[in-house]
Scaffold this motif. Structure first.
Motif, PDB file in Angstrom:
ATOM      1  N   UNK A   1       5.666 -69.709  -6.280  1.00 41.37           N
ATOM      2  CA  UNK A   1       4.617 -70.713  -6.096  1.00 41.37           C
ATOM      3  C   UNK A   1       4.683 -71.775  -7.184  1.00 41.37           C
ATOM      4  N   UNK A   2       5.360 -71.442  -8.285  1.00 38.50           N
ATOM      5  CA  UNK A   2       5.472 -72.422  -9.365  1.00 38.50           C
ATOM      6  C   UNK A   2       6.144 -73.691  -8.857  1.00 38.50           C
TER       7      UNK A   2
ATOM      8  N   UNK B   1       2.878 -63.691   2.052  1.00 44.53           N
ATOM      9  CA  UNK B   1       1.907 -62.833   1.355  1.00 44.53           C
ATOM     10  C   UNK B   1       0.793 -62.391   2.303  1.00 44.53           C
ATOM     11  N   UNK B   2       0.818 -62.926   3.541  1.00 46.71           N
ATOM     12  CA  UNK B   2      -0.186 -62.525   4.531  1.00 46.71           C
ATOM     13  C   UNK B   2       0.352 -61.299   5.282  1.00 46.71           C
TER      14      UNK B   2
ATOM     15  N   UNK C   1      -3.399 -91.984 -13.670  1.00 43.12           N
ATOM     16  CA  UNK C   1      -3.332 -90.699 -14.358  1.00 43.12           C
ATOM     17  C   UNK C   1      -3.421 -90.933 -15.860  1.00 43.12           C
TER      18      UNK C   1
ATOM     19  N   UNK D   1       6.488 -64.021  -5.534  1.00 44.52           N
ATOM     20  CA  UNK D   1       5.289 -64.872  -5.482  1.00 44.52           C
ATOM     21  C   UNK D   1       5.289 -65.900  -6.608  1.00 44.52           C
ATOM     22  N   UNK D   2       6.065 -65.580  -7.658  1.00 42.76           N
ATOM     23  CA  UNK D   2       6.166 -66.541  -8.756  1.00 42.76           C
ATOM     24  C   UNK D   2       6.778 -67.841  -8.266  1.00 42.76           C
TER      25      UNK D   2
ATOM     26  N   UNK E   1       5.214 -75.497  -6.679  1.00 42.90           N
ATOM     27  CA  UNK E   1       4.208 -76.537  -6.423  1.00 42.90           C
ATOM     28  C   UNK E   1       4.230 -77.573  -7.546  1.00 42.90           C
ATOM     29  N   UNK E   2       4.569 -77.110  -8.754  1.00 47.69           N
ATOM     30  CA  UNK E   2       4.574 -78.030  -9.889  1.00 47.69           C
ATOM     31  C   UNK E   2       5.616 -79.130  -9.708  1.00 47.69           C
TER      32      UNK E   2
ATOM     33  N   UNK F   1      -0.248 -94.907  -9.390  1.00 48.60           N
ATOM     34  CA  UNK F   1      -0.858 -93.594  -9.587  1.00 48.60           C
ATOM     35  C   UNK F   1      -0.682 -93.118 -11.018  1.00 48.60           C
TER      36      UNK F   1
ATOM     37  N   UNK G   1      -2.577 -68.119  -6.741  1.00 40.05           N
ATOM     38  CA  UNK G   1      -1.395 -67.248  -6.747  1.00 40.05           C
ATOM     39  C   UNK G   1      -1.477 -66.246  -7.894  1.00 40.05           C
TER      40      UNK G   1
ATOM     41  N   UNK H   1      -2.023 -72.754  -8.056  1.00 36.22           N
ATOM     42  CA  UNK H   1      -1.432 -71.885  -9.079  1.00 36.22           C
ATOM     43  C   UNK H   1      -2.395 -70.760  -9.453  1.00 36.22           C
TER      44      UNK H   1
ATOM     45  N   UNK I   1       5.985 -87.242  -7.660  1.00 28.26           N
ATOM     46  CA  UNK I   1       5.095 -88.326  -8.082  1.00 28.26           C
ATOM     47  C   UNK I   1       5.852 -89.235  -9.033  1.00 28.26           C
TER      48      UNK I   1
ATOM     49  N   UNK J   1      -5.488 -88.977  -7.629  1.00 29.63           N
ATOM     50  CA  UNK J   1      -4.858 -88.259  -8.744  1.00 29.63           C
ATOM     51  C   UNK J   1      -5.706 -87.034  -9.082  1.00 29.63           C
TER      52      UNK J   1
ATOM     53  N   UNK K   1      -6.602 -60.491  -0.576  1.00 27.13           N
ATOM     54  CA  UNK K   1      -5.721 -60.009   0.494  1.00 27.13           C
ATOM     55  C   UNK K   1      -4.384 -60.730   0.542  1.00 27.13           C
ATOM     56  N   UNK K   2      -4.427 -62.072   0.322  1.00 28.63           N
ATOM     57  CA  UNK K   2      -3.189 -62.850   0.474  1.00 28.63           C
ATOM     58  C   UNK K   2      -3.308 -64.106  -0.374  1.00 28.63           C
ATOM     59  N   UNK K   3      -2.224 -64.830  -0.537  1.00 28.15           N
ATOM     60  CA  UNK K   3      -2.258 -66.043  -1.357  1.00 28.15           C
ATOM     61  C   UNK K   3      -3.183 -67.093  -0.737  1.00 28.15           C
ATOM     62  N   UNK K   4      -3.068 -67.367   0.585  1.00 25.54           N
ATOM     63  CA  UNK K   4      -4.008 -68.357   1.125  1.00 25.54           C
ATOM     64  C   UNK K   4      -5.462 -67.976   0.858  1.00 25.54           C
TER      65      UNK K   4
ATOM     66  N   UNK L   1       6.331 -68.997   1.077  1.00 27.24           N
ATOM     67  CA  UNK L   1       5.882 -67.985   0.118  1.00 27.24           C
ATOM     68  C   UNK L   1       4.452 -67.558   0.448  1.00 27.24           C
ATOM     69  N   UNK L   2       3.592 -68.543   0.718  1.00 32.85           N
ATOM     70  CA  UNK L   2       2.203 -68.235   1.073  1.00 32.85           C
ATOM     71  C   UNK L   2       2.168 -67.261   2.242  1.00 32.85           C
TER      72      UNK L   2
ATOM     73  N   UNK M   1       6.069 -80.879  -7.296  1.00 35.59           N
ATOM     74  CA  UNK M   1       5.477 -82.050  -6.621  1.00 35.59           C
ATOM     75  C   UNK M   1       5.156 -83.127  -7.648  1.00 35.59           C
ATOM     76  N   UNK M   2       4.692 -82.685  -8.820  1.00 34.99           N
ATOM     77  CA  UNK M   2       4.342 -83.648  -9.863  1.00 34.99           C
ATOM     78  C   UNK M   2       5.536 -84.549 -10.145  1.00 34.99           C
TER      79      UNK M   2
ATOM     80  N   UNK N   1      -3.310 -78.618  -7.315  1.00 39.48           N
ATOM     81  CA  UNK N   1      -2.254 -77.841  -7.976  1.00 39.48           C
ATOM     82  C   UNK N   1      -2.872 -76.719  -8.800  1.00 39.48           C
TER      83      UNK N   1
ATOM     84  N   UNK O   1      -3.774 -63.553  -7.130  1.00 39.33           N
ATOM     85  CA  UNK O   1      -3.211 -62.633  -6.139  1.00 39.33           C
ATOM     86  C   UNK O   1      -2.273 -61.644  -6.808  1.00 39.33           C
ATOM     87  N   UNK O   2      -1.486 -62.149  -7.766  1.00 36.40           N
ATOM     88  CA  UNK O   2      -0.539 -61.275  -8.467  1.00 36.40           C
ATOM     89  C   UNK O   2      -1.304 -60.305  -9.364  1.00 36.40           C
TER      90      UNK O   2
END
Lengths: 279, 279, 279, 279
Positions: free
Chosen positions: D122-123, D52-53, D144, D119-120, D125-126, D140, C174, C171, D132, C160, C187-190, D48-49, D128-129, C167, C177-178
């Motif tokens: 990327x939100x 950005x490369x 938490x 690029x927004x 990713x949230x 889990x 990103x 976030x 869960x 957890x 340079x990039x998000x990664x 998205x990642x 994923x929660x 996360x 990066x913005x």
């Protein structure tokens, strides 16, 4: 935050009333006063900060100066009010808070004579601590006390720990100065000791780094020491906390307010507390 | 610090008396001697430090040299006095402290023949430890012992921990050398291992950093390992400390170990323990 | 280290004898063999390291190559001996150790065909782990197991924890990066995520740092998160340790070998252990 | 992960059925749906990642755009399905998850009008929660919750801790600005405070470092504070955890709290507890 019990301030002469408002926070007016003060302090700190940002300073120089003076005058008035209203002015003047309050205003006046001291106004940030105290956020001050207690309790251990760190740092710094020398940026022993502190605390600025194989081996050792040794103060403090952890459980008979959570009987008066719900 | 009990040194021949003063700290004169020694050591260390600062050295070269010689002579005299006064000179000469005392003086004499060794004088800092010991700050040495005990107790765990760290660091360093290679500053495997240590300990000088995506991914992994893994030694030591701090007081009725020292009643069975002697 | 009980290997045919020597460490010859192997591994690892140091490689290229081949041949012979002597060769070949042993030799042979792979020989370092195992340093492997157990026990919590860290890092990366964008080195998000990991783990290479006020504010937040949040895994692991701390106290009747230090009775068989001295 | 109990969804009208599939995870179809969604989210985040490369973006611009749109359309459909199927659409729309779901799609549509907002995404990713949560990995979420509880429980202590850190950082930053000044890179007070945070958290980018002896001494102090003070939150959280992990099993005879769950006999009074139900 726990709202303080509100007293009535009717039936007090104006002097008592103002004293109550400024020094206490147990009246509606007193709380309002403290909250306003809190905001004033934060705002004035921001003004000082911004006035140190070149771009910003050029654009709004006048506004910043005006704001600075407004706050200074306000705080000066408050300062004199405190002196005037307090029962023993001398005591207040020489108290920690009295001095802070003074130092929070004079730099502005000094800036009329000499250049630059107004940044000392940042000391105003310390006044926030007083707000904490005044608003009598008992819970927080309790926590602060418990924190302080734990740290004091483990004082001797911590002292030994830092004595050892100090000696390691001095010896390692000297060794690195001898090994790497000025040509690798280790200009002098004091500077090398600074480098050793940067390394053992795992800060690692990288403004100067070992250039020789020998130096890299030595600093690797230093890093690992710093990395592992942090476990020691942590362990010390953890145990201290565990020992004076405030259970918050109170004995209804003798009023002992730190009964262990696993206690069946009050260790002070022996009351059977098994019925009592564990918080 | 706890003032040592002061004995009388009348009725001792001068040899015994001086022995008492120099080797013990249980007489007024002995304490005075040790305190003076303490200051002398600190001062001499500062002199060595300053003499390594170029700007400073140029200005006050002569004064620094004189000071260095003064301290060296003083310490040499002290050294010979210790040999002369101690009951088994050989034992002292070969003891840890005897060697330190010697090393604290010879570099100055060597500096007559060759250049530079005077920085080795910093070893004098180690003599501070002896002051600790001599002043018989029992409380501190107790703490030191308890610290040492905890660390020793968790020795095997710590060994395993570092064996694993070592292997991780060697493998990661090699991998990075293969991935990044000299063109990205990872000149050689030993250097890459140095880099891996800098990274896993979260020091992060930044004197060399991964340039390839692959390398950045790998070092991210290494950082997170280092960041999380610090929890392990900390946990080990904390537990050791916790075990060292048990009161050892036992309730005669229910047999609860570890009754708080300030308890009047056993918190578990409620037995009145005020009669019971507190360990 | 605890000397293994030494058996007699007389009266065994040579095959059994060699099997005993190579696979076990309970004979004088077996221990001698393992120690020699240990040194051979360390030496060969050093050779690989040094051969990656340019200056060193140029000077002693031939010697290094020779050494590398010698060690490779030795390890190859050992490898084939193990296959030949083991009772189920297939099982050994496919075991973790079998594969490591193989990978510890082939890179040299490959280096005849292609360039560079000899650095993979560093994998030999892993063989040290086997030495640990073979020398049956039970105490150490116990500690290792206890470490492993604690970590596994707190697995879910840790998962957890890292999910949340992941996360946050994604976030924050990103956002940076913005906010900062390529013109400030993000340079990039990664890459920005890599930066976020460098920051939250408090490594702080400084290869790329926020240039805008906004970015500095954000990364300050990230640092403080990383600085405070390390407390969480530490707390988790500490507690786990505290829970399965090996007291080393053994119950003489049922043989439970982890009796709590504060136990009066064996929690497994109920034996009264108050007489038994607490280790 | 614990496979959820699989219900039958026969005998439900299609609307109920779809509701069950999308909002719950207790049916074969529901689980399959959530797993697919999980992968879709991860894939879309990667897209998205990568977009950005720069190097990557130039080569596969079209493919990335297509992928982005595909995912967006899919998520939009899912979004409208959720609204359509949920019993109180308004409640969902205004819920945390409803807003996240919305924000996970609109940026793509916006990117038709203005440049860059994708690029927004990327939100996402949230989300994923939520997976869960949906997959009802009770274990889990329990962990938490326990984590959260511990942190909340030590809230007041942590607040005090950070209040103190804040004040230290502000004062130290200002001091450094006065000592070092812009000529050494300490451009302004806000920036110096940023530097102080970088230092006290032991991140140590090294983008700006003290140039004067005075400044180095001060930052050394700051580093040591940061290095030692980390022990405080760690100790706090450790203790909280320790308190959360008490077995709660009580010995009926001697009243020992916190009897190990695997105990057959009370380790203190030796009572046979095998009959006693383990909590």
């Amino acid at each position: 935050m726990p709202r303080p019990s509100v007293h009535d301030i009717e039936g007090l002469n104006w002097r008592q009333r103002w004293h109550r408002i400024i020094f206490e926070a147990d009246t509606r007016e007193g709380v309002r006063f403290d909250v306003m003060l809190l905001w004033a302090i934060l705002a004035s700190v921001c003004v000082v900060m911004l006035s140190s940002v070149p771009s910003f300073n050029q654009r709004y120089r006048d506004w910043l100066t005006i704001a600075e003076w407004v706050f200074t005058v306000v705080f000066s008035i408050e300062y004199f009010l405190r002196i005037f209203l307090s029962d023993q002015p001398r005591k207040y003047l020489l108290s920690f808070w009295g001095i802070i309050d003074l130092l929070s205003t004079i730099p502005t006046y000094l800036s009329l004579v000499i250049e630059g001291p107004q940044y000392l106004l940042m000391i105003r940030i310390l006044r926030l601590l007083r707000i904490f105290r005044i608003l009598s956020l008992r819970r927080y001050s309790d926590e602060a006390r418990s924190l302080g207690h734990s740290v004091r309790a483990s004082g001797a251990k911590i002292t030994v720990f830092f004595a050892i760190i100090l000696i390691i740092v001095v010896l390692m710094g000297t060794l690195m100065y001898i090994i790497e020398g000025p040509e690798n940026g280790f200009q002098s022993i004091p500077f090398s000791i600074y480098w050793a502190i940067v390394t053992i605390t795992t800060v690692g600025y990288g403004d100067v780094t070992p250039g020789t194989v020998m130096g890299q081996a030595l600093s690797s050792a230093l890093m690992i020491i710093g990395y592992a040794v942090i476990a020691v103060p942590t362990g010390i403090v953890s145990v201290e906390f565990a020992q004076n952890m405030r259970s918050g459980r109170v004995c209804p008979r003798c009023g002992l307010n730190d009964v262990d959570n696993d206690a069946n009987y009050c260790k002070q008066c022996g009351l059977d507390m098994r019925s009592d719900p564990q918080t």
